[in-house]
Scaffold this active site. Structure first.
Site, short mmCIF file in Angstrom:
data_model
loop_
_atom_site.label_atom_id
_atom_site.label_comp_id
_atom_site.label_asym_id
_atom_site.label_seq_id
_atom_site.Cartn_x
_atom_site.Cartn_y
_atom_site.Cartn_z
N GLY A 115 -6.61 4.93 -0.65
CA GLY A 115 -7.94 5.04 -0.07
C GLY A 115 -8.83 3.91 -0.53
O GLY A 115 -8.48 2.73 -0.46
N TYR B 43 0.84 -1.21 0.00
CA TYR B 43 0.00 0.00 0.00
C TYR B 43 0.87 1.26 0.00
O TYR B 43 1.83 1.38 0.76
CB TYR B 43 -0.92 0.04 1.23
CG TYR B 43 -1.73 1.33 1.28
CD1 TYR B 43 -2.72 1.58 0.34
CD2 TYR B 43 -1.45 2.32 2.21
CE1 TYR B 43 -3.45 2.76 0.34
CE2 TYR B 43 -2.17 3.51 2.24
CZ TYR B 43 -3.16 3.72 1.29
OH TYR B 43 -3.86 4.91 1.30
#
Length: 513
Positions: free
Chosen positions: A61, A54
């Site tokens: 998001g 990530y």
């Protein structure tokens, strides 16, 4: 010029003020540059792996499930900055933007973000060149960082968007960077996200509000003492032994400040010389240390929260010392948002009690012998009647500003970000509250100094005389027939805002607490 060295362990409130308001020059320490390089090696290694990480090789998001191929990652970082630079409304003040950028650099320099040393150096170079990105009022929900404000700053680093030059003129950022000899950054993995994900705007505004409120609380102690004196009140309620039995530190400090201002006064303690003797002063006078003291203790708590945040590295994900890159929720602004709102409540109450004291000075039924509205020829002259209206309007506005922003939350990002702090909004309204409080205290000072001068035959305290003399020298006029009042009030505002009131009395009283 003063130089601020940014290391890996955070920064101080004094350094934030120096950069934001004093244009201090910034240098990155060797320790910070080394930490930046180490963290970048970790990010580069993760970026080379096939597994998605990530913030490094994924979307963001609600779009974090998409794995981004290497050839699209630079575009991804540019795109997040461009798309998130979506602010609207009036421009944010230059000092706020400088604090915002400096505090983001503080986190980047911690070595926990994975940003390259060259990007951090460009951030410092832009600040040192006096280039200020155009940031707008609206766009932050105080969670996942002050996203839109920080994005507008990152856009400037890329040479895009608009910025204000050192001459105060807004121009394309690319032109300003070229003139300063600064090469726009080409963002790599993780860097766009790292430049956006922090509480830096709300924290910067908290730090500056605390500095301003420190001066205003001292000023309010002085004006409360001047009003007590003008009303022929008693200083006995300020005795340290009374405050020792309710040992709130702020209360004791405010009482000591008031007592120091009133030392040697010939106006206090005239209760028994009136036809209708008073037993005690009204709450707005007698309880001034309790109210101002509670505000001071609120400031102390807020300063503790600010010091912790100044020592923090706020990003998501973060690079840990053991080489892991982990997602987290440290970007949530709740700790800062709460104290921003708490300060607005305290400031509103301080403004409220100051207005009540001013009203008492103007009311012939409660002012113990002063002329109505402190007018020269009441009826022909209106005196300070409408100055109090202005003060009351400011107090009413402050009560509205005291409604907490942090009690609200509004979901965003397809419900991924389903609880936000609204800390940026809390900070913006606190700035307005501090501005209004300055005006309220200035009006009390204006009324109290005039009232003291109308007590003919009685000698004010030496500190009061010093305050009055300094105010008059600063263009704050004394008693007399009605005149255009707005310039007098503006002069009083400037006198208090600059710290002139505190500076005038401290040579007599010694440093106020």
């Amino acid at each position: 010029m003063h130089t601020v060295v940014v290391g890996t362990s955070g920064t101080t409130a004094e350094d934030v003020i120096a950069v934001a308001r004093g244009n201090a020059r910034i240098e990155l320490s060797g320790e910070a540059l080394a930490a930046l390089a180490r963290a970048r090696e970790i990010v580069d290694a993760l970026a080379a792996k096939p597994e998605p990480v990530y913030g490094v090789s994924t979307g963001f998001g609600a779009l974090a499930s998409r794995h981004i191929s290497p050839e699209l990652r630079a575009q991804l970082q540019r795109n997040i900055v461009r798309s998130h630079a979506a602010g609207m409304g009036p421009r944010v003040e230059r000092e706020v933007v400088r604090a915002l950028m400096f505090l983001r650099l503080k986190t980047v320099a911690s070595g926990h973000t994975g940003v390259r040393p060259s990007v951090a150096q460009t951030m410092a170079d832009v600040l040192n060149a006096g280039i200020t990105p155009v940031v707008h009022e609206y766009g932050s929900l105080g969670c996942s960082g002050d996203l839109a404000p920080l994005s507008h700053c990152a856009l400037t680093l890329m040479g895009e968007g608009d910025a204000e030059g050192p001459d105060g003129v807004v121009r394309p950022a690319g032109e300003l960077l070229a003139e300063a000899g600064i090469q726009p950054v080409e963002l790599k993995e993780k860097e766009g996200l790292a430049l956006l994900n922090g509480t830096d705007g709300m924290l910067g505004m908290l730090v500056m509000a605390l500095a301003d409120l420190d001066k205003l609380y001292k000023s309010a102690d002085i004006t409360a003492a001047l009003t007590l004196e003008a009303l022929l009140g008693t200083e006995k309620v300020l005795a340290p032994e009374l405050h020792a039995i309710r040992p709130h530190p702020g209360q004791g400090a405010s009482a000591a400040n008031m007592a120091a201002v009133l030392n040697g006064s010939g106006l206090t303690g005239h209760f028994q010389e009136e036809s209708a003797p008073r037993v005690q002063d009204a709450y707005s006078v007698r309880c001034a240390p309790q109210v101002a003291g509670a505000g001071r203790d609120t400031m102390a708590h807020a300063a503790l929260v600010a010091s912790r945040e100044l020592a923090s590295a706020v990003d998501n994900p973060v690079v840990l010392p053991d080489g892991r890159v982990e997602s987290n929720g440290n970007f949530h602004g709740a700790p800062v948002a709460y104290v921003l709102d708490f300060l607005a409540i305290a400031a509103a109450d301080l403004g409220s009690i100051a207005e009540r004291r001013t009203d008492r000075l103007l009311d012939k039924n409660r002012s113990h012998g002063l002329p109505p509205f402190l007018a020269d020829d009441a009826g022909v002259d209106s005196g300070l009647m409408i100055a109090q209206y202005t003060q009351a309007a400011l107090v009413s506005e402050m009560k509205r500003l005291a409604v907490p922003a942090s009690a609200d939350s509004i979901p965003s990002s397809a419900m991924q970000e389903d609880h936000v702090s609204m800390g940026w909004s809390a900070a913006r309204k606190l700035r307005t509250a501090v501005d209004n409080l300055t005006r309220i205290i200035a009006i009390e000072m204006y009324a109290a100094t005039r009232a003291i001068e109308l007590r003919h035959g009685l000698t004010p305290a030496p500190a009061s005389r010093a305050a009055i003399a300094a105010a008059r020298a600063a263009g704050v006029e004394g008693p007399g027939p009605d005149r255009f009042l707005a310039p007098d009030l503006a002069a009083a505002d400037a006198f208090v805002r600059s710290g002139g009131l505190v500076a005038a009395v401290e040579p007599v009283t010694g440093p106020l607490a």
